[in-house]
Design an enzyme around this catalytic site. Structure first.
Site, PDB file in Angstrom:
ATOM      1  N   THR A  18       0.877  -1.238  -0.004  1.00  0.00           N
ATOM      2  CA  THR A  18      -0.042  -0.006   0.020  1.00  0.00           C
ATOM      3  C   THR A  18       0.747   1.236   0.146  1.00  0.00           C
ATOM      4  O   THR A  18       0.584   2.341  -0.446  1.00  0.00           O
ATOM      5  CB  THR A  18      -0.903   0.041   1.242  1.00  0.00           C
ATOM      6  OG1 THR A  18      -1.948  -1.021   1.175  1.00  0.00           O
ATOM      7  CG2 THR A  18      -1.591   1.354   1.293  1.00  0.00           C
ATOM      8  N   ASP A  62       1.700  -6.235  -4.808  1.00  0.00           N
ATOM      9  CA  ASP A  62       0.850  -6.252  -3.398  1.00  0.00           C
ATOM     10  C   ASP A  62       1.182  -7.443  -2.771  1.00  0.00           C
ATOM     11  O   ASP A  62       1.643  -8.587  -3.324  1.00  0.00           O
ATOM     12  CB  ASP A  62      -0.745  -6.738  -4.094  1.00  0.00           C
ATOM     13  CG  ASP A  62      -1.746  -6.579  -2.407  1.00  0.00           C
ATOM     14  OD1 ASP A  62      -1.476  -7.345  -1.651  1.00  0.00           O
ATOM     15  OD2 ASP A  62      -2.624  -5.928  -2.831  1.00  0.00           O
ATOM     16  N   SER A  63       1.479  -7.403  -1.362  1.00  0.00           N
ATOM     17  CA  SER A  63       2.101  -8.507  -0.730  1.00  0.00           C
ATOM     18  C   SER A  63       1.376  -9.923  -0.515  1.00  0.00           C
ATOM     19  O   SER A  63       1.716 -10.952  -0.003  1.00  0.00           O
ATOM     20  CB  SER A  63       2.479  -8.075   0.810  1.00  0.00           C
ATOM     21  OG  SER A  63       1.529  -8.234   1.688  1.00  0.00           O
ATOM     22  N   SER A  64       0.006  -9.649  -0.878  1.00  0.00           N
ATOM     23  CA  SER A  64      -0.966 -10.925  -0.947  1.00  0.00           C
ATOM     24  C   SER A  64      -0.420 -12.056  -1.973  1.00  0.00           C
ATOM     25  O   SER A  64      -0.465 -13.260  -1.999  1.00  0.00           O
ATOM     26  CB  SER A  64      -2.564 -10.459  -1.386  1.00  0.00           C
ATOM     27  OG  SER A  64      -2.725  -9.820  -0.342  1.00  0.00           O
ATOM     28  N   ASP A  95       0.060  -7.133   4.441  1.00  0.00           N
ATOM     29  CA  ASP A  95      -0.974  -8.602   4.730  1.00  0.00           C
ATOM     30  C   ASP A  95       0.216  -9.693   4.831  1.00  0.00           C
ATOM     31  O   ASP A  95      -0.159 -10.358   5.724  1.00  0.00           O
ATOM     32  CB  ASP A  95      -1.639  -8.685   3.240  1.00  0.00           C
ATOM     33  CG  ASP A  95      -2.631  -7.873   3.083  1.00  0.00           C
ATOM     34  OD1 ASP A  95      -3.047  -7.136   3.865  1.00  0.00           O
ATOM     35  OD2 ASP A  95      -3.160  -7.665   1.889  1.00  0.00           O
ATOM     36  N   THR A 172       2.940 -10.113  14.366  1.00  0.00           N
ATOM     37  CA  THR A 172       1.720 -10.616  13.747  1.00  0.00           C
ATOM     38  C   THR A 172       0.746  -9.311  13.096  1.00  0.00           C
ATOM     39  O   THR A 172       0.532  -8.478  14.100  1.00  0.00           O
ATOM     40  CB  THR A 172       0.734 -11.327  14.464  1.00  0.00           C
ATOM     41  OG1 THR A 172       1.192 -12.688  15.016  1.00  0.00           O
ATOM     42  CG2 THR A 172      -0.618 -11.856  14.080  1.00  0.00           C
ATOM     43  N   THR A 283      -1.042 -22.337  19.362  1.00  0.00           N
ATOM     44  CA  THR A 283      -2.435 -21.855  19.543  1.00  0.00           C
ATOM     45  C   THR A 283      -2.927 -21.067  18.771  1.00  0.00           C
ATOM     46  O   THR A 283      -2.328 -20.137  18.122  1.00  0.00           O
ATOM     47  CB  THR A 283      -2.218 -21.086  20.983  1.00  0.00           C
ATOM     48  OG1 THR A 283      -3.516 -20.996  21.781  1.00  0.00           O
ATOM     49  CG2 THR A 283      -1.342 -20.031  21.287  1.00  0.00           C
ATOM     50  N   GLN A 284      -4.352 -20.806  18.659  1.00  0.00           N
ATOM     51  CA  GLN A 284      -5.228 -19.983  17.960  1.00  0.00           C
ATOM     52  C   GLN A 284      -5.075 -18.715  18.638  1.00  0.00           C
ATOM     53  O   GLN A 284      -5.474 -17.668  18.313  1.00  0.00           O
ATOM     54  CB  GLN A 284      -6.607 -20.392  17.632  1.00  0.00           C
ATOM     55  CG  GLN A 284      -6.655 -21.697  16.914  1.00  0.00           C
ATOM     56  CD  GLN A 284      -7.981 -22.526  16.868  1.00  0.00           C
ATOM     57  OE1 GLN A 284      -8.892 -21.667  17.365  1.00  0.00           O
ATOM     58  NE2 GLN A 284      -8.242 -23.543  16.249  1.00  0.00           N
ATOM     59  N   CYS A 285      -4.798 -18.721  20.177  1.00  0.00           N
ATOM     60  CA  CYS A 285      -4.893 -17.551  20.862  1.00  0.00           C
ATOM     61  C   CYS A 285      -3.862 -16.473  20.620  1.00  0.00           C
ATOM     62  O   CYS A 285      -2.628 -16.962  20.056  1.00  0.00           O
ATOM     63  CB  CYS A 285      -4.814 -17.748  22.271  1.00  0.00           C
ATOM     64  SG  CYS A 285      -6.146 -18.790  23.154  1.00  0.00           S
TER      65      CYS A 285
HETATM   66  N1  ASP Z   1      -2.737  -5.476   0.124  1.00  0.00           N
HETATM   67  C1  ASP Z   1      -1.704  -4.682   0.728  1.00  0.00           C
HETATM   68  C2  ASP Z   1      -0.297  -5.804   0.583  1.00  0.00           C
HETATM   69  O1  ASP Z   1      -0.266  -6.248   1.521  1.00  0.00           O
HETATM   70  C3  ASP Z   1      -2.128  -4.190   2.124  1.00  0.00           C
HETATM   71  C4  ASP Z   1      -0.953  -3.356   2.677  1.00  0.00           C
HETATM   72  O2  ASP Z   1       0.087  -3.137   2.272  1.00  0.00           O
HETATM   73  O3  ASP Z   1      -1.317  -2.725   3.637  1.00  0.00           O
HETATM   74  O4  ASP Z   1       0.398  -5.256  -0.388  1.00  0.00           O
END
Ligand code: ASP
Length: 348
Positions: A18, A62-64, A95, A172, A283-285
């Site tokens: 972003t 985009d890091s996704s 992300d 995280t 753990t999920q916590c």
């Molecule tokens: N979708 C974006 C990414 O991870 C979100 C971000 O950068 O905040 O590239």
């Protein structure tokens, strides 16, 4: 390249995210844009008396879309430029930032320089952007030296976001819209960012040997995350555990590391472990960690041969397994290495 003066030398590795995005006028979606756009929007960078160079992913992403190949590209750039720069700033989408930070922490053995990863929630061209402040602070942290011995203040992979510097493999993403987007739930911040940057010297990682940087490029992606939830069926559990080629499993359990005590649940897990799959209990916590012997339901997993991940994050457990299998270790050796921290990723 030779060091020409005593100014801090920082290399920015711009991967996308972003921070550098621009809105497409037709679709109205945010898309990654080039580094010149990014830096033109932060004229204050020129006020820092540093030598700053940059390289960028072509195209920025985009890091996704990040995968282990991108971690190798970042690690290779750090290796190539290690002796020429005092610190590295990686600009990255939020992300998958915690995955990248965790992976790099394992890949960069004997790291003794700062690798500061940052990004932003709002693009740098927007009036209320958090990107400008994050970039400037990341550069200052990458250039910071310990006044006592002149060594880099940060000697590890860390995430800088808004008011805090966190250990990368403890972090995280915790918010999709808060400027303080990251948190390390089981480890204190490495620094607090306010009027000044206040480092917590006790929390900072220090390597006591003087061995040269060793970059591990091997990453094995035969690792999956299995999420335990009410209504999970034996069929679905088996399908996941019996995915062809799977070598490692991060088992996301309830609370202190608990899961159904029933035979239908434990048998497939035991069979997977007998086939040589390494299963790690995480753990999920958000806070706290696994204590497998605390409840009967967790003890069943321990008796099947599931390894306690203690207070490790999912991101660190997953990338640690990829890294360990990537070095060519056997399942038994990987299990042994999962039991103890390598670079501050868990407390036992
Ligand atoms: N979708 C974006 C990414 O991870 C979100 C971000 O950068 O905040 O590239």
């Amino acid at each position: 390249m030779e060091k020409q003066d005593s100014k801090p030398r920082i290399l920015i590795i711009y991967t996308g995210g972003t921070i550098g995005m621009i809105e497409d006028p037709v679709t109205r979606t945010l898309n990654p844009f080039n580094f010149n756009h990014l830096i033109d929007n932060v004229p204050k960078v020129k006020m820092l008396d540093y030598v700053i160079e940059h390289i960028q992913f072509e195209p920025p992403i985009d890091s996704s879309n990040v995968n282990p190949r991108h971690w190798q590209l970042i690690a290779a750039q750090i290796e190539k430029n290690y002796s020429d720069f005092d610190g590295f700033v990686v600009l990255h989408g939020t992300d998958t930032m915690a995955y990248t930070a965790s992976a790099l922490s394992f890949m960069l053995e004997h790291l003794r320089k700062p690798v500061i990863i940052t990004g932003s929630q709002l693009p740098i061209g927007e009036v209320r952007t958090d990107g400008e402040e994050n970039l400037i602070t990341a550069l200052q942290i990458a250039a910071a030296v310990d006044p006592v011995n002149g060594e880099p203040m940060v000697q590890e992979v860390a995430i800088l976001f808004e008011n805090y510097l966190w250990r990368g493999n403890r972090s995280t993403k915790r918010s999709a819209d808060n400027f303080n987007a990251f948190k390390s739930n089981n480890y204190p911040s490495l620094a607090r960012i306010g009027l000044s940057i206040q480092f917590d010297h006790d929390a900072l990682w220090r390597v006591h040997d003087r061995l040269p940087l060793k970059v591990h490029m091997g990453l094995n992606t035969d690792v999956i995350v299995v999420y335990v939830h009410p209504g999970l069926t034996e069929q679905s559990l088996r399908q996941q555990l019996e995915t062809p080629g799977v070598k490692g499993v991060v088992l996301k359990t309830y609370g202190a590391g608990n899961a159904p005590a029933a035979e239908w649940f434990n048998r497939p897990i035991k069979e997977a472990i007998e086939r040589g799959v390494v299963v790690v209990n995480v753990t999920q916590c958000a806070n706290g960690g696994v204590r497998q012997r605390r409840y009967f339901t967790g003890d069943c997993l321990a008796r099947c041969g599931v390894i306690s991940g203690h207070d490790i994050t999912t991101e660190a457990a997953l990338t640690k397994l990829m890294f360990l299998f990537g070095t060519g270790l056997s399942a038994q050796q990987v299990s042994n290495c999962m039991l103890r921290p390598i670079c501050g990723e868990m407390t036992i």
